[in-house]
Structures are given as C-alpha cells and as structure tokens.
Design an enzyme around this catalytic site. Structure first.
Site, PDB file in Angstrom:
ATOM      1  N   SER A  23       0.892  -1.150   0.013  1.00 25.95           N
ATOM      2  CA  SER A  23      -0.120  -0.127   0.074  1.00 25.95           C
ATOM      3  C   SER A  23       0.797   1.142   0.083  1.00 25.95           C
ATOM      4  CB  SER A  23      -0.903   0.044   1.476  1.00 25.95           C
ATOM      5  OG  SER A  23      -0.220  -0.143   2.468  1.00 25.95           O
ATOM      6  N   ASN A 110      -1.727  -2.227  14.028  1.00 30.13           N
ATOM      7  CA  ASN A 110      -3.011  -2.007  13.944  1.00 30.13           C
ATOM      8  C   ASN A 110      -3.465  -0.636  14.730  1.00 30.13           C
ATOM      9  OD1 ASN A 110      -3.013  -4.393  12.796  1.00 30.13           O
ATOM     10  ND2 ASN A 110      -3.977  -5.548  14.092  1.00 30.13           N
ATOM     11  N   THR A 155     -39.467  27.195  -8.944  1.00 28.04           N
ATOM     12  CA  THR A 155     -39.779  25.960  -8.077  1.00 28.04           C
ATOM     13  C   THR A 155     -40.158  24.912  -9.677  1.00 28.04           C
ATOM     14  OG1 THR A 155     -42.154  26.195  -8.215  1.00 28.04           O
ATOM     15  CG2 THR A 155     -40.927  26.769  -6.303  1.00 28.04           C
ATOM     16  N   HIS A 156     -39.784  23.801  -9.713  1.00 27.18           N
ATOM     17  CA  HIS A 156     -39.971  22.875 -10.581  1.00 27.18           C
ATOM     18  C   HIS A 156     -39.171  23.598 -12.059  1.00 27.18           C
ATOM     19  CE1 HIS A 156     -43.298  21.197  -8.453  1.00 27.18           C
ATOM     20  NE2 HIS A 156     -43.582  22.316  -8.253  1.00 27.18           N
ATOM     21  N   SER A 277     -14.097  24.578 -27.352  1.00 27.81           N
ATOM     22  CA  SER A 277     -14.349  23.492 -27.940  1.00 27.81           C
ATOM     23  C   SER A 277     -13.250  23.158 -29.032  1.00 27.81           C
ATOM     24  CB  SER A 277     -15.688  23.479 -28.487  1.00 27.81           C
ATOM     25  OG  SER A 277     -15.710  22.521 -29.518  1.00 27.81           O
ATOM     26  N   LYS A 283     -17.662  28.277 -28.909  1.00 32.07           N
ATOM     27  CA  LYS A 283     -17.923  27.553 -27.529  1.00 32.07           C
ATOM     28  C   LYS A 283     -17.451  28.003 -26.265  1.00 32.07           C
ATOM     29  CE  LYS A 283     -20.359  24.445 -26.841  1.00 32.07           C
ATOM     30  NZ  LYS A 283     -21.196  23.246 -26.981  1.00 32.07           N
ATOM     31  N   ASN A 285     -17.143  26.709 -22.660  1.00 30.12           N
ATOM     32  CA  ASN A 285     -18.138  25.683 -21.943  1.00 30.12           C
ATOM     33  C   ASN A 285     -17.729  25.862 -20.335  1.00 30.12           C
ATOM     34  OD1 ASN A 285     -19.080  24.683 -24.347  1.00 30.12           O
ATOM     35  ND2 ASN A 285     -17.391  23.258 -24.526  1.00 30.12           N
ATOM     36  N   GLU A 290     -19.249  21.635 -14.782  1.00 30.81           N
ATOM     37  CA  GLU A 290     -19.618  20.221 -14.944  1.00 30.81           C
ATOM     38  C   GLU A 290     -18.832  18.961 -14.258  1.00 30.81           C
ATOM     39  OE1 GLU A 290     -20.575  19.859 -19.400  1.00 30.81           O
ATOM     40  OE2 GLU A 290     -19.445  21.662 -19.274  1.00 30.81           O
ATOM     41  N   TYR A 317      -8.949  -6.313  14.036  1.00 27.01           N
ATOM     42  CA  TYR A 317      -8.582  -5.817  12.854  1.00 27.01           C
ATOM     43  C   TYR A 317      -8.927  -6.933  11.667  1.00 27.01           C
ATOM     44  CZ  TYR A 317      -5.253  -4.141   9.240  1.00 27.01           C
ATOM     45  OH  TYR A 317      -4.744  -3.685   7.893  1.00 27.01           O
ATOM     46  N   GLN A 322      -7.527  -1.937   4.978  1.00 27.47           N
ATOM     47  CA  GLN A 322      -6.442  -1.243   4.254  1.00 27.47           C
ATOM     48  C   GLN A 322      -7.156  -0.691   3.089  1.00 27.47           C
ATOM     49  OE1 GLN A 322      -2.316  -2.718   3.826  1.00 27.47           O
ATOM     50  NE2 GLN A 322      -2.719  -2.868   1.460  1.00 27.47           N
ATOM     51  N   LYS A 325      -8.160   3.435   2.462  1.00 26.21           N
ATOM     52  CA  LYS A 325      -7.410   4.665   2.253  1.00 26.21           C
ATOM     53  C   LYS A 325      -7.615   5.349   0.787  1.00 26.21           C
ATOM     54  CE  LYS A 325      -4.199   3.304   5.670  1.00 26.21           C
ATOM     55  NZ  LYS A 325      -4.884   1.980   5.442  1.00 26.21           N
TER      56      LYS A 325
HETATM   57  N1  ARG Z   1      -1.173  -1.066   5.748  1.00 31.36           N
HETATM   58  C1  ARG Z   1      -2.091  -1.644   6.812  1.00 31.36           C
HETATM   59  C2  ARG Z   1      -3.535  -1.237   6.659  1.00 31.36           C
HETATM   60  O1  ARG Z   1      -3.567   0.010   6.369  1.00 31.36           O
HETATM   61  C3  ARG Z   1      -1.557  -1.296   8.178  1.00 31.36           C
HETATM   62  C4  ARG Z   1      -1.988  -2.373   9.131  1.00 31.36           C
HETATM   63  C5  ARG Z   1      -1.399  -3.729   8.873  1.00 31.36           C
HETATM   64  N2  ARG Z   1      -1.852  -4.877   9.856  1.00 31.36           N
HETATM   65  C6  ARG Z   1      -1.784  -6.160   9.757  1.00 31.36           C
HETATM   66  N3  ARG Z   1      -1.925  -6.654  10.718  1.00 31.36           N
HETATM   67  N4  ARG Z   1      -1.272  -6.197   8.432  1.00 31.36           N
HETATM   68  O2  ARG Z   1      -4.625  -1.555   7.399  1.00 31.36           O
END
Ligand code: ARG
Length: 462
Positions: A23, A110, A155-156, A277, A283, A285, A290, A317, A322, A325
């Site tokens: 990650s 954790n 309205t509407h 455009s 144009k 835009n 949007e 956990y 994970q 994020k």
């Molecule tokens: N990268 C992990 C997460 O975002 C960190 C915690 C990892 N804990 C574990 N027991 N593998 O959740």
C-alpha cells in the site's frame, strides 16, 4: 525483504502477492502522522522507563531526519516493505541501528495505522473547513454586491416568484454552514487516541496512553481495544459529510451550467474557469462546474465502497480495512479541489443583472402578489387564487403580460380590482416578504450581516 516481520516464514512472499498487498504507493501520504505518532510513543516509552532517555532521543532524532528525507524526496520507498509504517521503521533501524528495533515495543501496526489515519483526518477536516469558509466568504461578497438585484425564483424550474439574487447566494451559504457543522461533529470522534490497543487486546506494558494523547493534542483515549483497531466510522462519517457537501456543490454547479446557457444568459464564467471546444470556435463551456457535478459521483462511490468493505468484518482488525485509504484520500482531494475551484470561479464570474431583471418581468411571477392584493381587499385566499388564475389564463391567451392588461380587463375577473393593482411590481413583491428567512430587502440585509459576523468569528477561531 520485509524480514523483520517474516521470522516465522521459510519463503519470501510471491512477487504478485507483494504487489497485491503493498500500500506504500498511496499510504506514503501518512508519513508526517506516522512520524508524529512514533515520536509521541517513543517519548512515552522513555517516560515510563520502558526504554532509556538516550534511546528515545536517538529514535526521535532518527525519525525526524527520516521525515526530512521524505519531504525532500530522497527517501527510497520499497513496495516489498508493504506500507508506510514498515518503510519508516526499517529505515530507522538502518540509520540508528538496533536501538531502532525498540520503537515498536508496546505497539502494533493495527493501533499505529488507526492513529495515523485519525491524525490525517483531523488535518483534513481542519483544511476542508478552511476551504468552505473561503467559499462562503465569496458567497457573502456576492450577496452583498447583489442586495437589490432581482431574479426569478424557481420551483420545478418554472418561474415562480421574484427573489433577491443575494437571497439565492445565501441559500448556499446555509448549506455550507451545515457542512461545516457535520465536519466539526465528526472531528469529536476523530480526536480519540487509539495507541495502546496493540494488535487487539491492549498491551502488556505499563504505558501512559493519556500522555500520548496529550502529546498529539487529542482530548480522549479510546475505551475498547477491539473497537479501537477495528473502527473506521470516522472515515465513513467524513465521507458522508463530504458526499453531502459535494451534493451541494453539484447543485450549484447545475445552476451555473444552466445560467451560463444562451437560453438563461444570467452569468458568464470567466475565461480562467471556462474551456473551449476543439471543433466549435464559438463555444465557451462551463467545464469546471460540469466536472464538479461529475466528481460528486466518485465521492458517493467511496462512501458506499467503505460501508460495503466494513459491513462483514468480524472483530477486530482485518486486512480488508487497508482498502479504506485510497477512496478516502481521493475524497479529501476531490472535495478540497472542488471547493477551491468554486471559490475562484464564483469570485470571477460576470453576473448579467440586466438579463436577470428582464427575466424577472416575464412569466407572470406577480400572480401570487395579485392574489394577496385581492385578499387585502377582503377576498378569501382560495377565491382570490381562482380569480387570479383565470386572469393569468386570459393574459396568456392574449399574449400579454399582466402589466399590459387594462383595468377593465382585470375587472372581468373581480370587481374588486382597482388602479392600485398596477402598483404591484417585482420590487414591491420582494419588499413584501419581510418574514424572518424571507427574501425581503431588510431580511436579506440582516442575513448578510449575520453571515459576515459568523465568518469573522470562524476565521478568528482558526
Ligand atoms: N497497511 C495496513 C492497513 O492500512 C496497516 C496495518 C497492517 N496490519 C496488519 N496486521 N497487517 O491497514
């Protein structure tokens, strides 16, 4: 390579397994929080005599210089070290030697990741609120500059009653007030310190959790270690608040798109916030509006994704978490950039008040005032509504506005009509609505003053 956590294994992880679970390509963003959390933890370990003061000093100096390496772009992130926590810890050991191995005493990734994400969320909330306040302040300026500009209220999406343009801008101010309140409420549940929960059961050392909380500016500590490592409610709450805020911005976007059409022609988006455009040279835009409307979809998506990720997880956990994020970071980035772009786009757009005024004269928007006029002459409202309805129908058939009818024509629908009916204008209609919260001139002036006061207070809080 993540050998420090692979003691029980006899094989390296498969290449694709490493790629699948790593990650670091997104959670590197947690580094300032990971370092701040580790520094507070090291201080506490020394204060409690779990490590020595010299060891703690070495660890803290090492962590600080790693922070600089990352900030300067010289740090080598390694995917095989999974995440930001192991990347930093392993660099620490590389830099300061075996004493670095003591940092993770009385801690688990954790509770560490729970802390990091809470610290990140606290900053995200504070910055988001700052951005909302800036947009609000542009809305109040626009309201202030348009205290007497009359536009059709709808309205509407049908012309309904004349309102002040200021009143329209202040409606968005109110929505953003609620967005701030939701974020502030979320912050209460973010500022709770989870460290000390360990992997799930708490830790077997004489630690001082309250000290760590205080070091990090948190008011409270979590009360249940299982919940503390398994709780991502605060991210869901942020994403929910962000979704509502994006919904507000998306509604505003829709109006900016409509208002900048040739058909409405109420505003012109500044060149700096408009696009051309590739084929049609004429144009201009409203792409920023949007895109904001479009990006609202991904923000809703992140909320639903995390709710779904969490719904089947047994305590405590699970690695599924994970997955919280990327969607969260994208939510924060999308909301902040949308707020920024709106602030610039609104501050620079040209408002075509003459077209708004002309539009406000069309569409029989004074019909309610004419019914109210009849009520003023003693008629019951329902009867007045019916008589006015017939009058409007007659005018529509004749292709005339209400102003263009003669008194004689008016009197076909009620003998009560007199010459003073011609005193009814979009201005008198607006001026009549001095109920609190209404579009009356005095009310709107009061609302502008109140909004300015609120902004001043909030800005000085910061
Ligand atoms: N990268 C992990 C997460 O975002 C960190 C915690 C990892 N804990 C574990 N027991 N593998 O959740």
């Amino acid at each position: 390579m993540a050998n420090q956590i692979r003691g029980r294994f006899q094989k390296e992880a498969a290449k694709n397994a490493v790629a699948y679970s790593s990650s670091i390509h997104y959670d590197w963003r947690l580094y300032p929080y990971d370092i701040a959390g580790s520094i507070a933890h090291a201080r506490m370990l020394a204060k409690q005599g779990i490590i020595t003061a010299t060891e703690s000093d070495k660890i803290i100096a090492g962590l600080s210089s790693i922070g600089e390496e990352i900030a300067q772009g010289t740090f080598q992130f390694k995917p095989e070290l999974e995440d930001i926590h192991i990347n930093i810890e392993s660099r620490l050991i590389e830099k300061i030697g075996d004493v670095g191995k003591k940092l993770h005493t009385a801690r688990s990734r954790n509770d560490q990741v729970a802390l990091d994400v809470r610290l990140f969320t606290r900053d995200a909330i504070i910055h988001t609120i700052g951005h909302i306040l800036e947009l609000q302040s542009v809305l109040v300026d626009l309201a202030d500059a348009n205290k007497t500009t009359i536009i059709p209220g709808y309205t509407h999406l049908q012309k309904a009653q004349p309102i002040l343009l200021a009143h329209h801008f202040l409606a968005y101010f109110e929505m953003l007030e609620r967005d701030i309140a939701r974020l502030e409420d979320c912050l209460k549940r973010v500022e709770v310190m989870p460290l000390g929960s360990g992997a799930l059961a708490g830790v077997a050392y004489n630690i001082d959790r309250k000290f760590v909380a205080k070091e990090l500016g948190f008011t409270n500590i979590t009360q249940n270690s299982l919940d503390a490592v398994a709780d991502r409610d605060f991210i869901i709450e942020f994403e929910a608040a962000a979704s509502v805020c994006m919904m507000h911005l998306s509604r505003m976007a829709e109006e900016l798109v409509l208002w900048s059409t040739g058909e409405f022609n109420y505003i012109e988006i500044d060149d700096a916030y408009a696009t051309g455009s590739s084929i049609m040279p004429q144009k201009k835009n409203p792409d920023m509006a949007e895109l904001a409307r479009g990006k609202t979809g991904r923000v809703y998506g992140h909320l639903l994704a995390l709710l779904t990720t969490m719904k089947g997880l047994p305590l405590a956990y699970n690695r599924d978490m994970q997955e919280d994020k990327e969607g969260f970071f994208d939510t924060v980035d999308t909301l902040m950039s949308t707020l920024e772009v709106f602030t610039g786009m609104l501050a620079t757009m040209r408002i075509k008040t003459e077209n708004m005024a002309a539009a406000a004269e069309l569409g029989y928007m004074l019909a309610t005032d004419i019914a109210d006029y009849l009520v003023g002459k003693g008629m019951a409202f329902r009867a007045a509504h019916e008589a006015t309805g017939k009058l409007v129908n007659y005018a529509v058939k004749k292709g005339k506005s209400l102003r263009e009818l003669t008194l004689k024509e008016y009197q076909k629908f009620s003998a009560v009509f007199d010459n003073d009916v011609f005193n009814i204008t979009v201005e008198t209609s607006t001026a009549a609505r001095e109920v609190p919260g209404g579009t009356g001139y005095k009310q709107v002036a009061k609302q502008i003053a109140a909004a300015k006061r609120k902004l001043k207070e909030s800005m000085s809080d910061e």
